[in-house]
Design an enzyme around this catalytic site. Structure first.
Site, PDB file in Angstrom:
ATOM      1  N   LYS A 149      -0.079  -2.799  -4.068  1.00 55.33           N
ATOM      2  CA  LYS A 149       0.894  -3.889  -4.221  1.00 55.33           C
ATOM      3  C   LYS A 149       0.200  -5.244  -4.300  1.00 55.33           C
ATOM      4  O   LYS A 149       0.570  -6.087  -5.106  1.00 55.33           O
ATOM      5  CB  LYS A 149       1.878  -3.911  -3.051  1.00 55.33           C
ATOM      6  CG  LYS A 149       2.069  -2.598  -2.329  1.00 55.33           C
ATOM      7  CD  LYS A 149       3.145  -1.733  -2.923  1.00 55.33           C
ATOM      8  CE  LYS A 149       3.087  -0.349  -2.301  1.00 55.33           C
ATOM      9  NZ  LYS A 149       4.207   0.491  -2.577  1.00 55.33           N
TER      10      LYS A 149
ATOM     11  N   TRP B   4       8.678   4.774   6.275  1.00 55.04           N
ATOM     12  CA  TRP B   4       8.423   5.144   4.868  1.00 55.04           C
ATOM     13  C   TRP B   4       8.626   6.654   4.737  1.00 55.04           C
ATOM     14  O   TRP B   4       8.122   7.422   5.567  1.00 55.04           O
ATOM     15  CB  TRP B   4       6.984   4.765   4.495  1.00 55.04           C
ATOM     16  CG  TRP B   4       6.562   5.145   3.106  1.00 55.04           C
ATOM     17  CD1 TRP B   4       7.269   4.996   1.951  1.00 55.04           C
ATOM     18  CD2 TRP B   4       5.300   5.725   2.726  1.00 55.04           C
ATOM     19  NE1 TRP B   4       6.537   5.432   0.876  1.00 55.04           N
ATOM     20  CE2 TRP B   4       5.323   5.891   1.316  1.00 55.04           C
ATOM     21  CE3 TRP B   4       4.149   6.107   3.418  1.00 55.04           C
ATOM     22  CZ2 TRP B   4       4.248   6.424   0.609  1.00 55.04           C
ATOM     23  CZ3 TRP B   4       3.084   6.638   2.717  1.00 55.04           C
ATOM     24  CH2 TRP B   4       3.133   6.798   1.328  1.00 55.04           C
TER      25      TRP B   4
ATOM     26  N   ASP C 135      -0.533   1.032   9.342  1.00 54.36           N
ATOM     27  CA  ASP C 135      -0.386   1.178   7.896  1.00 54.36           C
ATOM     28  C   ASP C 135      -0.153  -0.226   7.329  1.00 54.36           C
ATOM     29  O   ASP C 135       0.841  -0.877   7.662  1.00 54.36           O
ATOM     30  CB  ASP C 135       0.808   2.107   7.610  1.00 54.36           C
ATOM     31  CG  ASP C 135       1.012   2.352   6.113  1.00 54.36           C
ATOM     32  OD1 ASP C 135       0.601   1.494   5.301  1.00 54.36           O
ATOM     33  OD2 ASP C 135       1.592   3.391   5.754  1.00 54.36           O
TER      34      ASP C 135
HETATM   35  N1  KET Z   1       2.333   3.012   3.194  1.00 53.00           N
HETATM   36  C1  KET Z   1       3.528   2.424   2.998  1.00 53.00           C
HETATM   37  C2  KET Z   1       4.244   1.826   4.156  1.00 53.00           C
HETATM   38  C3  KET Z   1       4.056   2.398   1.714  1.00 53.00           C
HETATM   39  O1  KET Z   1       5.228   1.802   1.539  1.00 53.00           O
HETATM   40  C4  KET Z   1       3.361   2.978   0.628  1.00 53.00           C
HETATM   41  C5  KET Z   1       3.949   3.038  -0.714  1.00 53.00           C
HETATM   42  C6  KET Z   1       2.105   3.549   0.895  1.00 53.00           C
HETATM   43  C7  KET Z   1       1.631   3.546   2.190  1.00 53.00           C
HETATM   44  C8  KET Z   1       1.270   4.171  -0.172  1.00 53.00           C
HETATM   45  O2  KET Z   1       0.618   3.266  -0.986  1.00 53.00           O
HETATM   46  P1  KET Z   1      -0.623   3.664  -1.911  1.00 53.00           P
HETATM   47  O3  KET Z   1      -0.242   3.342  -3.288  1.00 53.00           O
HETATM   48  O4  KET Z   1      -0.907   5.134  -1.702  1.00 53.00           O
HETATM   49  O5  KET Z   1      -1.761   2.820  -1.411  1.00 53.00           O
HETATM   50  N2  KET Z   1       5.198   2.884  -0.897  1.00 53.00           N
HETATM   51  C9  KET Z   1       5.971   2.835  -2.131  1.00 53.00           C
HETATM   52  C10 KET Z   1       5.566   3.822  -3.172  1.00 53.00           C
HETATM   53  C11 KET Z   1       5.522   5.248  -2.723  1.00 53.00           C
HETATM   54  O6  KET Z   1       6.464   5.726  -2.084  1.00 53.00           O
HETATM   55  O7  KET Z   1       4.489   5.883  -3.003  1.00 53.00           O
HETATM   56  C12 KET Z   1       7.455   2.942  -1.758  1.00 53.00           C
HETATM   57  O8  KET Z   1       7.786   2.982  -0.574  1.00 53.00           O
HETATM   58  O9  KET Z   1       8.301   2.910  -2.663  1.00 53.00           O
END
Ligand code: KET
Length: 397
Positions: free
Chosen positions: A246, A130, A211
């Site tokens: 999500k 990521w 994660d």
């Molecule tokens: N870890 C991973 C692997 C991930 O893909 C995301 C979010 C997060 C953590 C963060 O999630 P939160 O909403 O802080 O609980 N990914 C998507 C959004 C972003 O980049 O913030 C994405 O990969 O598009």
């Protein structure tokens, strides 16, 4: 005063998503950010989550500050979801959990904790990972390196190379692992591979940091927590950041948690104390509303099964879109192998498209995917999948 402040180069995900918002073309298709859209192209308000919110609002009273570690009902519900309600590690008081500002907040608090107590440790992330992982850990002052993960030639996992890298890693290195639905590749470890990996991590005294942002998008809630439970069973000390963005479609409420599994309850008390101290000096305490919705969904005997069924429906819709995209592209380009659309798990497909091909998708077809070639399959729907397939065929031909 601020003439030395340089312009922000932007973020590969969020800035592209902003560019999509500003694109005036009416036929534009957003497959950039990791957000689940329904078949109408809308971010769903899950009925279970809506019902929980109404109950939370109906019962709402005064708004004191939450404790630094967050709401007790949220923290317990998260532990049960991650570990299973009767896990020995929970019963023995070895697991500490704090409510965080999204799982990004959990990663950040965890990164600060590592920097303070293992200042020499390097963080090893999968190649690729990521986009924000590196930024979060470097932002805490840690050095980030990568370990072999994705095999572009086969579309699979470089598992032997990954194991070899772990076997060479310095003691107390932090190993960032995606518990399920690897972002961006959609390639996960099998159960057997987790079983082989964890003893190596333990023997070499490495610190796994899991994660879990996509629980329920790969398989059932329990199956997607397999790596967490196996690590806890194996007596490993590790960190896990998990997200409800999500799985509950609660992106803007910033609901997540950080859990640390400790060797014994006394260490757990001290670890929790230091997490609280870290939260206090950063943002003092987390917000109330979203966490209470999550706690309600997880603990309400009627809403919990409803929610799990809604997540199954989201997962199955993504699978159906993978199949349609695959079918259309294979008909037009029958000599190439697009089976990755079907085998990769979770929200994303790693298409192997070059940055130039991704730019062409955006500029010529208004189809937005990340320049790394990552496509958010959860943004496809019956109204845009044909157009996406046609655009892909064009840039691939
Ligand atoms: N870890 C991973 C692997 C991930 O893909 C995301 C979010 C997060 C953590 C963060 O999630 P939160 O909403 O802080 O609980 N990914 C998507 C959004 C972003 O980049 O913030 C994405 O990969 O598009």
């Amino acid at each position: 005063m601020f003439h030395h402040v340089e312009p922000y180069a932007g973020d590969p995900i969020l800035t592209l998503n902003e560019a999509f918002g500003k694109d005036p073309r009416s036929d534009k298709i957003n497959l950039s950010i990791g957000i689940y859209f329904d078949d109408d192209g809308k971010i769903p308000m899950l009925p279970s989550v809506r019902a929980a919110e109404l109950k939370v609002v109906a019962a709402a009273g005064a708004r004191p500050y939450l404790p630094m570690e967050g709401a007790a009902n949220f923290r317990t519900a998260v532990q049960d979801l991650l570990f299973g309600s009767d896990h020995a590690a929970l019963r023995s008081g070895r697991v500490v959990t704090i409510q965080t500002v999204g799982s990004s907040g959990g990663l950040k608090v965890g990164a600060d904790f590592i920097k303070r107590y293992f200042p020499q440790s390097h963080v090893l992330v999968s190649d690729p990972t990521w986009d924000n992982h590196r930024a979060v850990f470097e932002g805490s002052g840690l050095t980030v390196e990568s370990y072999p993960y994705y095999d572009a030639a086969t579309g699979g996992l470089r598992f032997a190379d990954m194991l070899a890298a772990m076997s060479k890693a310095e003691k107390h290195s932090v190993i960032l692992l995606h518990a399920c639905c690897h972002n961006p590749t959609g390639v996960d470890l099998t159960r057997e591979q987790w079983q082989q990996l964890l003893p190596v991590l333990k023997a070499r005294e490495l610190i796994p940091f899991l994660d879990l942002a996509y629980q329920g998008y790969g398989s059932s809630m329990d199956d997607d927590a397999y790596a967490i439970r196996l690590s806890a069973d194996a007596g490993i000390s590790f960190l896990v950041a998990n997200s409800f963005s999500k799985s509950m479609s609660l992106y803007g409420e910033r609901c997540g948690a950080l859990s640390i599994v400790c060797p014994d309850p006394q260490q757990a008390v001290n670890v929790l104390g230091q997490l609280k101290a870290n939260v206090r000096r950063n943002y003092s305490n987390p917000p109330m509303h979203g966490g209470q919705i999550v706690a309600r969904v997880l603990t309400d005997p009627e809403l919990r099964p409803l929610w799990e069924a809604e997540v199954v429906a989201m997962r199955e819709r993504i699978l159906a879109m993978r199949q349609r995209l695959y079918d259309v592209i294979c008909t037009r380009l029958p000599d190439r192998d697009f089976s990755y659309f079907l085998t990769q798990r979770g929200m994303f497909s790693y298409t192997g498209l070059s940055p130039i091909q991704c730019d062409r998708l955006k500029d010529e077809h208004a189809v937005y995917i990340l320049r790394s070639g990552r496509m958010c399959v959860a943004g496809l729907n019956n109204g845009n999948v044909e157009a996406t397939a046609t655009a892909m065929v064009d840039v691939l031909s």
